[in-house]
Design an enzyme around this catalytic site. Sequence first.
Site: not given
Length: 397
Positions: A77, A164, A302-305, A326-328
């Site tokens: 992923c 996403f 990335p953060g969120s949507m 890898h993200g928030a």
Amino acid sequence: MSYVEVPGAKVPIRMWTDPSTVEDVAMQQLRNVATLPWIKGLAVMPDVHFGKGATVGSVIAMQGAVCPAAVGVDIGCGMSAVKTSLTANDLPGDLSRLRSRIEQAIPVGRGMHDEAVDPGRLHGFPTAGWDDFWKRFGGVADAVKFRQERAVKQMGTLGSGNHFIEFCLDESGAVWLMLHSGSRNIGKELADHHIGQAQKLPHNQGLVDRDLAVFIADTPQMAAYRNDLFWAQEYAKYNRAIMMELFKDVVRKEFKKARPTFEPVISCHHNYVAEERYDGMDLLVTRKGAIRAGSGDFGIIPGSMGTGSYIVKGLGNEASFNSASHGAGRKMSRNAAKKRFSTRDLEEQTRGVECRKDSGVVDEIPGAYKPIEKVIDQQRDLVEVVAKLKQVVCVKG
């Protein structure tokens, strides 16, 4: 911030976050990993949270062993992003048509293509090695052979959960394309098979957590897992590459007059195993919800949507095994988010973003995630920010 060391049974736990803010179940998972006889190092990223098998946001370096449940079921992923020649001035006032076109071109959720995508028909797709890749499917575990037709048709599809596709603007107004996905059902099938195999092995019977069952070097079971693991990681990379080309085709058609061009794609895994060398030792480094951030490596966090995301460049900090978040990272479970938030909250927190705003994605609401700006700030010694992005279209599975 620099890291904080927490004592562990075999190795110290290096944490790029305040240990007191980490949920108890996640801390116990980390302590359990630190008891493994093969462990040589454990680094914890600021997006850390409880996960199945092992803690999300952890980097596990072992010598002569690998834990399939720590890699997880979504092998390979990761993220891909590309900067375009388009700017905010090229965008229409209503972006709903663009979202619809993306959803038509790239199956989401459990969807798949009616027929396998022919990469030879995709503009600029590198097809070298494609045929050999599929021939190698004949060498993966017999338990998943019956899934080949599904795997072929799911190549170039998004999936669900936190996967996403986004159409974003950076702070200068330039348009970026970004997406997040992995090895789809075939990766899960391979992972489940090997996790089950590992848990039966005699050397794993005395572990504090059966999810930490490992394969050991120079055994048939390790050889079989490595073969399937690296194949699935390649599947995930191809999956993202095909989706990105399909995404580009949509953009070319929707912005025909602007004649968009695209810079080289940035791509990074964040659930995977790599063979790397540290302190004179050849190690198997499992990044579970972490990206490689070697010196000069480009990455995506990335953060969120409904919040920003970051394009970063690694600083090569070996204390973290050249890794970053890898993200928030989630601050509450999916079930907790569904109980806490409503579709009205979702509408409010995704204001200005063309996206789904129904009950099916409430568990992905921005409020369920940690603040991405704080997560970035906690790893200033791991990465430098290259660009900050804000989505204007978000496609969820």
